[in-house]
Design an enzyme around this catalytic site. Structure first.
Site, PDB file in Angstrom:
ATOM      1  N   GLU A 122      -3.303   5.523  12.379  1.00 59.48           N
ATOM      2  CA  GLU A 122      -2.591   5.934  11.284  1.00 59.48           C
ATOM      3  C   GLU A 122      -3.252   5.887  10.104  1.00 59.48           C
ATOM      4  OE1 GLU A 122       0.937   3.339  11.000  1.00 59.48           O
ATOM      5  OE2 GLU A 122       1.134   3.555   8.809  1.00 59.48           O
ATOM      6  N   LYS A 150       6.526  -0.630  14.601  1.00 58.29           N
ATOM      7  CA  LYS A 150       5.679  -1.589  14.166  1.00 58.29           C
ATOM      8  C   LYS A 150       6.290  -2.440  13.084  1.00 58.29           C
ATOM      9  CE  LYS A 150       3.235   0.372  10.497  1.00 58.29           C
ATOM     10  NZ  LYS A 150       1.910   0.277   9.521  1.00 58.29           N
ATOM     11  N   HIS A 160       8.431  -1.179   9.489  1.00 59.30           N
ATOM     12  CA  HIS A 160       8.795  -2.018   8.629  1.00 59.30           C
ATOM     13  C   HIS A 160       7.902  -1.951   7.284  1.00 59.30           C
ATOM     14  CE1 HIS A 160       5.038  -5.000   9.376  1.00 59.30           C
ATOM     15  NE2 HIS A 160       4.847  -3.727   9.604  1.00 59.30           N
ATOM     16  N   SER A 202       0.917  -1.156   0.102  1.00 61.19           N
ATOM     17  CA  SER A 202      -0.044   0.096   0.079  1.00 61.19           C
ATOM     18  C   SER A 202       1.085   1.162   0.046  1.00 61.19           C
ATOM     19  CB  SER A 202      -0.910   0.211   1.449  1.00 61.19           C
ATOM     20  OG  SER A 202      -0.067   0.157   2.509  1.00 61.19           O
ATOM     21  N   HIS A 237      -3.227  -6.015   2.565  1.00 60.20           N
ATOM     22  CA  HIS A 237      -2.264  -7.075   2.934  1.00 60.20           C
ATOM     23  C   HIS A 237      -3.095  -8.457   3.233  1.00 60.20           C
ATOM     24  CE1 HIS A 237       0.397  -3.789   4.908  1.00 60.20           C
ATOM     25  NE2 HIS A 237       0.418  -3.882   3.435  1.00 60.20           N
ATOM     26  N   GLU A 250       1.803  -9.590   6.870  1.00 63.74           N
ATOM     27  CA  GLU A 250       2.492  -8.952   8.080  1.00 63.74           C
ATOM     28  C   GLU A 250       2.348 -10.170   9.188  1.00 63.74           C
ATOM     29  OE1 GLU A 250       1.947  -4.746   9.068  1.00 63.74           O
ATOM     30  OE2 GLU A 250       2.854  -4.305   6.973  1.00 63.74           O
ATOM     31  N   ASP A 265       1.507   8.289   7.390  1.00 62.97           N
ATOM     32  CA  ASP A 265       2.505   7.368   6.596  1.00 62.97           C
ATOM     33  C   ASP A 265       2.447   7.640   5.256  1.00 62.97           C
ATOM     34  OD1 ASP A 265       3.652   5.292   5.658  1.00 62.97           O
ATOM     35  OD2 ASP A 265       2.055   3.741   5.845  1.00 62.97           O
ATOM     36  N   ASP A 267      -3.808   1.138  11.771  1.00 64.41           N
ATOM     37  CA  ASP A 267      -3.530   1.610  10.597  1.00 64.41           C
ATOM     38  C   ASP A 267      -4.533   1.335   9.429  1.00 64.41           C
ATOM     39  OD1 ASP A 267      -2.304   2.661   8.119  1.00 64.41           O
ATOM     40  OD2 ASP A 267      -0.763   1.348   8.164  1.00 64.41           O
ATOM     41  N   LYS A 287       9.615   5.138   7.405  1.00 69.89           N
ATOM     42  CA  LYS A 287      10.156   4.173   6.730  1.00 69.89           C
ATOM     43  C   LYS A 287      11.279   4.108   5.868  1.00 69.89           C
ATOM     44  CE  LYS A 287       5.524   1.967   5.796  1.00 69.89           C
ATOM     45  NZ  LYS A 287       4.148   2.173   4.926  1.00 69.89           N
ATOM     46  N   GLU A 323      -4.601  -2.522   9.269  1.00 69.97           N
ATOM     47  CA  GLU A 323      -3.839  -3.225  10.345  1.00 69.97           C
ATOM     48  C   GLU A 323      -4.533  -2.857  11.692  1.00 69.97           C
ATOM     49  OE1 GLU A 323       0.142  -1.710  10.264  1.00 69.97           O
ATOM     50  OE2 GLU A 323       0.179  -1.841   7.999  1.00 69.97           O
TER      51      GLU A 323
HETATM   52  P1  PGA Z   1       3.025  -1.157   3.166  1.00 75.46           P
HETATM   53  O1  PGA Z   1       2.325  -1.076   4.435  1.00 75.46           O
HETATM   54  O2  PGA Z   1       4.460  -1.581   3.663  1.00 75.46           O
HETATM   55  O3  PGA Z   1       2.378  -2.391   2.487  1.00 75.46           O
HETATM   56  O4  PGA Z   1       2.873   0.209   2.456  1.00 75.46           O
HETATM   57  C1  PGA Z   1       2.642  -0.938   5.711  1.00 75.46           C
HETATM   58  C2  PGA Z   1       1.917   0.689   5.969  1.00 75.46           C
HETATM   59  O5  PGA Z   1       0.799   1.124   5.440  1.00 75.46           O
HETATM   60  O6  PGA Z   1       2.086   0.983   7.336  1.00 75.46           O
HETATM   61 ZN    ZN Z   2       0.618   2.462   6.807  1.00 77.77          ZN
END
Ligand code: PGA
Ligand code: ZN
Length: 424
Positions: A281, A384, A361, A40, A153, A203, A308, A240, A333, A162
């Site tokens: 998030e 996370k 991650h 995503s 996911h 995940e 994010d 999230d 990230k 999430e």
């Molecule tokens: P992604 O998801 O690594 O698939 O972007 C993680 C997140 O959205 O926090």
């Molecule tokens: Zn996210």
């Protein structure tokens, strides 16, 4: 002094290719790093270079990024001291020349950037967290464990990507991890008992189809209780939403019908009244700046609102978020921005502005554990990295166990202090 840089194509946790880099120094030390990959992904992320050759790995090969490391980057960095991280990262940005790292690929640049840091730490005979964070690096982050996966996911009907548990009541990281693992196992039993799927998402969390998003929180609450913990004190909740994923034609297509920004905010407000949620998030899309500011004005004093896809670990976008009070925390990230130096700049800007940071991650991961060290180095207080299951996820949690052990009595677990706004 950097003597050699090599790269290769390896597989990530989803079975897709990714870049691994090794940096060798003249004193014989080697730093190795592997690059993660999102599903995503935010529209404003640095560009992950993929070959597009449908004959290999469905077009997802990274041979171009690998050859960019070996043919375009390596020679230019020979002779640098590995400790000159900022100069090295700037040099790579120069060679790339684009604003989004599309020339060399953020995967190529990040692989080198992280491998350089790891080589430098090795050479200095320091653990990575201490090399990067210095003598004050001692704060173990709260593990925000994603035990129920939805959205991009999972193959389920759950919109929210999430659902996380945060064991803030534990006295140490080690106990926090145990708490999370016990709840994870309890959740499996709860799902089984109800005839729901115990298949996993990307995940490592369970990915059942459910009648509503809130019912995921009910199931987790049941699991927390079954495991013998108290919801609201031992364990609090986080989500999230990854709302960009279901933002279509100006509306949020959530639970089967289009919703306005205001309706979404009211939904979150209700949810936060019903459940002990400390952090949400990406509640809104990456373009909905006004919505984010409204959400932060309404709920920001009670819960952490994390950007994010909105911020993509990019100091420029974080700067706008600070100016517009569009959130109060930043998800970090490394591959969104594509170099260690810029990641550290993003964290620094956030912290100096009173924003919190959560190290993160990607849904596509490897055995590389750099983000565990990074979380302690910068004192994030939150990380996370998925469920307390599956090696790609627990590799990071296990590294935090080692770091806590190494720090001994100097270690401090962030616990409830990670969420100062939260009052039970
Ligand atoms: P992604 O998801 O690594 O698939 O972007 C993680 C997140 O959205 O926090
Ligand atoms: Zn996210």
């Amino acid at each position: 002094t950097i003597e050699a840089i090599v790269a290769r194509e390896i597989l990530d946790s989803r079975g897709n290719p990714t870049v691994e880099v090794e940096v060798g120094l003249d004193d014989g030390t080697i730093g190795r790093a592997a690059v993660p990959s999102g599903a995503s992904t935010g529209a404003f992320e640095a560009i992950e270079l993929r070959d597009g050759d449908k004959g290999r790995y469905l077009g997802k090969g990274v041979e171009k990024a690998v050859s960019n490391v070996e043919d375009k980057i390596a020679d230019e960095l020979l002779g640098y001291e590995a400790s000159e991280q900022r100069l090295i990262d700037e040099k790579m940005l120069d060679i790339d020349g684009s604003s989004d790292k599309s020339e060399l690929g953020a995967n190529a640049i990040l692989g080198v950037s992280l491998a350089v840091a790891k080589a430098a730490a090795q050479s200095a005979e320091l653990p990575l967290f201490r090399y990067l964070g210095g003598p004050n690096a001692h704060l173990l982050p709260v593990p925000m464990m994603n035990i129920l996966n939805g959205g991009a996911h999972a193959d389920s009907n759950v919109d929210v990507q999430e659902f996380m548990i945060a064991p803030i009541g534990a006295p140490s990281f080690r106990e926090a991890l145990r708490t999370g693992a016990e709840v994870y196992h309890a959740l499996k039993s709860v799902l089984k008992k109800k005839g729901l799927s115990t298949g996993l998402g990307d995940e490592g969390g369970f990915a059942p189809s459910l009648p509503s998003n809130a019912s995921a929180l009910d199931l987790i609450a049941e699991a927390v209780q079954a495991a013998g913990f108290a919801l609201g004190t031992d364990i609090v909740l986080a989500m999230d939403v990854a709302a960009t994923e279901f933002h279509k034609d100006g509306a949020y297509v959530f639970e089967g019908s289009p919703k306005s920004t205001e309706e979404m905010i009211n939904y979150y407000a209700k949810l936060a009244e019903t459940y002990p949620i400390v952090s949400i998030e990406d509640p809104l899309s990456e373009e909905d700046w006004a919505g984010w500011s409204a959400m932060t004005a309404q709920l920001g004093s009670k819960i952490q609102i994390v950007g994010d896809d909105l911020f993509v670990t990019n100091p420029t976008r974080i700067g706008r978020g600070i100016a517009e009070s569009a959130a109060n925390a930043v998800l970090v990230k490394v591959n969104q921005i594509g170099s260690l130096t810029e990641t550290l700049d993003a964290v620094d800007l956030a912290h100096r502005s009173g924003f919190r940071t959560m190290m993160s991650h990607r849904s596509g991961e490897t055995e590389d554990v750099t983000i565990a060290d990074l979380a302690v180095a910068v004192g994030s207080g939150q990380i996370k990295t998925g469920a307390p299951a599956r090696s790609d996820r627990v590799a990071k949690y296990n590294q935090l166990l080692r770091i806590e052990e190494e720090l001994g009595s100097a270690a401090r677990y962030a616990g409830a202090g990670a969420f100062p706004r939260y009052r039970t």
